[in-house]
Design a protein around this motif. Structure first.
Motif, short mmCIF file in Angstrom:
data_model
loop_
_atom_site.label_atom_id
_atom_site.label_comp_id
_atom_site.label_asym_id
_atom_site.label_seq_id
_atom_site.Cartn_x
_atom_site.Cartn_y
_atom_site.Cartn_z
N THR A 1 0.62 -0.97 0.16
CA THR A 1 -0.48 -0.02 -0.03
C THR A 1 0.58 0.96 -0.08
O THR A 1 2.25 0.87 -0.11
CB THR A 1 -0.59 -0.01 1.29
OG1 THR A 1 -0.37 -0.01 2.65
CG2 THR A 1 -1.85 -1.11 0.89
N GLU A 2 0.09 2.65 -0.54
CA GLU A 2 1.12 3.96 -0.55
C GLU A 2 -0.50 4.64 0.17
O GLU A 2 -1.06 4.57 0.07
CB GLU A 2 1.45 3.94 -1.86
CG GLU A 2 1.95 5.24 -1.88
CD GLU A 2 2.71 5.84 -3.42
OE1 GLU A 2 2.36 6.60 -3.70
OE2 GLU A 2 2.76 4.62 -3.94
N LEU A 3 0.03 5.07 1.38
CA LEU A 3 -0.49 6.63 2.11
C LEU A 3 -0.73 7.72 0.80
O LEU A 3 0.16 7.77 -0.29
CB LEU A 3 0.03 7.48 2.90
CG LEU A 3 -0.71 8.43 3.93
CD1 LEU A 3 -1.68 7.32 4.66
CD2 LEU A 3 0.77 9.10 4.82
N VAL A 4 -2.12 7.61 0.97
CA VAL A 4 -2.97 8.38 -0.39
C VAL A 4 -3.46 10.03 0.59
O VAL A 4 -4.09 11.26 -0.14
CB VAL A 4 -3.54 8.53 -1.55
CG1 VAL A 4 -2.71 6.84 -2.43
CG2 VAL A 4 -5.01 7.27 -0.99
N SER A 5 -2.82 9.58 1.61
CA SER A 5 -3.67 11.15 2.70
C SER A 5 -2.69 11.77 3.68
O SER A 5 -1.86 10.85 3.44
CB SER A 5 -5.13 10.77 3.61
OG SER A 5 -4.48 9.86 4.48
N ALA A 6 -3.38 12.47 4.34
CA ALA A 6 -2.81 12.87 5.71
C ALA A 6 -3.09 11.57 6.62
O ALA A 6 -4.10 11.09 6.31
CB ALA A 6 -2.92 14.52 6.07
N VAL A 7 -2.28 11.56 7.77
CA VAL A 7 -2.56 10.85 9.15
C VAL A 7 -3.17 11.57 10.01
O VAL A 7 -2.70 12.61 10.25
CB VAL A 7 -1.62 10.00 9.26
CG1 VAL A 7 -2.20 9.46 10.57
CG2 VAL A 7 -1.25 9.02 8.38
N TYR A 8 -4.03 11.63 10.30
CA TYR A 8 -4.89 11.83 11.25
C TYR A 8 -4.81 11.53 12.72
O TYR A 8 -5.35 10.50 13.15
CB TYR A 8 -5.82 12.37 11.47
CG TYR A 8 -6.69 13.64 9.71
CD1 TYR A 8 -6.20 14.73 9.17
CD2 TYR A 8 -6.32 12.78 8.45
CE1 TYR A 8 -6.48 15.51 8.22
CE2 TYR A 8 -6.68 13.32 7.48
CZ TYR A 8 -6.20 14.54 7.70
OH TYR A 8 -6.34 14.66 6.42
N ALA A 9 -4.33 12.26 13.78
CA ALA A 9 -4.67 11.61 14.88
C ALA A 9 -5.42 11.91 15.40
O ALA A 9 -5.69 13.76 16.21
CB ALA A 9 -2.97 12.11 16.12
N ILE A 10 -6.29 11.94 16.43
CA ILE A 10 -7.79 12.00 16.78
C ILE A 10 -8.39 11.99 18.25
O ILE A 10 -7.89 10.69 18.60
CB ILE A 10 -8.97 11.64 15.96
CG1 ILE A 10 -8.77 12.03 14.56
CG2 ILE A 10 -10.40 12.15 16.90
CD1 ILE A 10 -9.33 11.37 13.91
N SER A 11 -8.40 13.16 19.35
CA SER A 11 -8.45 12.82 20.07
C SER A 11 -10.04 12.96 20.91
O SER A 11 -10.34 13.96 20.57
CB SER A 11 -7.15 13.49 21.23
OG SER A 11 -6.29 12.69 21.15
N PHE A 12 -10.62 12.10 21.68
CA PHE A 12 -11.57 12.63 22.67
C PHE A 12 -11.73 13.15 23.96
O PHE A 12 -11.04 12.41 24.88
CB PHE A 12 -12.81 12.33 22.01
CG PHE A 12 -13.32 12.25 20.44
CD1 PHE A 12 -13.42 13.14 20.38
CD2 PHE A 12 -12.92 10.78 19.98
CE1 PHE A 12 -13.82 13.12 18.79
CE2 PHE A 12 -12.72 10.65 18.34
CZ PHE A 12 -13.35 11.63 18.52
N ALA A 13 -12.18 13.92 24.87
CA ALA A 13 -11.79 14.07 26.06
C ALA A 13 -12.98 13.35 26.35
O ALA A 13 -12.94 13.18 28.38
CB ALA A 13 -12.27 15.39 26.85
N LYS A 14 -14.53 11.99 26.24
CA LYS A 14 -14.62 11.27 26.84
C LYS A 14 -15.47 10.56 25.40
O LYS A 14 -14.52 10.68 24.80
CB LYS A 14 -16.39 11.99 27.17
CG LYS A 14 -16.23 13.45 27.87
CD LYS A 14 -17.74 14.52 28.09
CE LYS A 14 -17.05 15.49 28.93
NZ LYS A 14 -18.04 15.61 30.30
#
Length: 179
Positions: free
Chosen positions: A91-104
């Motif tokens: 595979t090859e990455l075709v987007s940005a990578v996103y780090a997603i965090s929630f407080a709850k």
């Protein structure tokens, strides 16, 4: 360590009565990555809301009832443009990578749209795109991504969509061979 200015800001926020936890676990503990941008978003449980961060090709959609109607939740999203990542073989990455965090914790899944750079010319090409995820809590780098089942891609859009109950590191890959 806070500067005197930071202490004044914190006092001011407490003074106006914002009473929820500003600390989102793991969002600040990303080793071996290059952060292109970061945004903070507050959602309220009593109405549907969307975060449209088009500058970084990212959208989150929160249906009503994602959190308790009386709650407010902090969401932190970081757009990562490089780092110690290991994607599935072939595979090859075709987007940005996103780090997603929630407080709850969320009471129901949220919809995520991520922009990719693949021009899909026909429906047959859709099968070559896939969402991938990695844990933010890996003790040893690189961050190892694995395929996520599901997700929608279209020849009409450069965005892929997926509904998830929780997030971590997420991106889109292109398979370089037939699945």
């Amino acid at each position: 360590i806070f500067s005197s200015h930071d202490s004044e800001v914190i006092k001011y926020h407490r003074h106006v009565g914002i009473q929820f936890n500003y600390i989102v676990p793991v969002s600040d503990h990303l080793d071996g990555v290059h952060v292109a941008g970061e945004t903070l978003f507050l959602i309220q449980g009593d109405k549907p809301q969307s975060l449209n961060w088009e500058e970084y090709g990212f959208k989150l959609h929160f249906p009503q009832g994602t959190i308790s109607p009386s709650d407010t939740c902090e969401v932190v999203v970081k757009a990562l443009v490089g780092g110690k990542f290991q994607f599935p073989k072939g595979t090859e990455l075709v987007s940005a990578v996103y780090a997603i965090s929630f407080a709850k914790e969320f009471l129901q899944p949220v919809k995520l749209d991520i922009q990719h750079c693949v021009s899909l010319e026909n429906e047959q090409q859709i099968k070559y795109l896939s969402f991938v995820k990695a844990s933010l809590k890996q003790a040893i780098l690189p961050y190892k991504f694995e395929k996520i089942d599901g997700g929608l891609f279209s020849t009409e859009s450069f965005y892929g969509s997926i509904t998830r109950p929780q997030f971590c590191l997420i991106g889109i890959v292109l398979y370089l061979f037939t699945l």
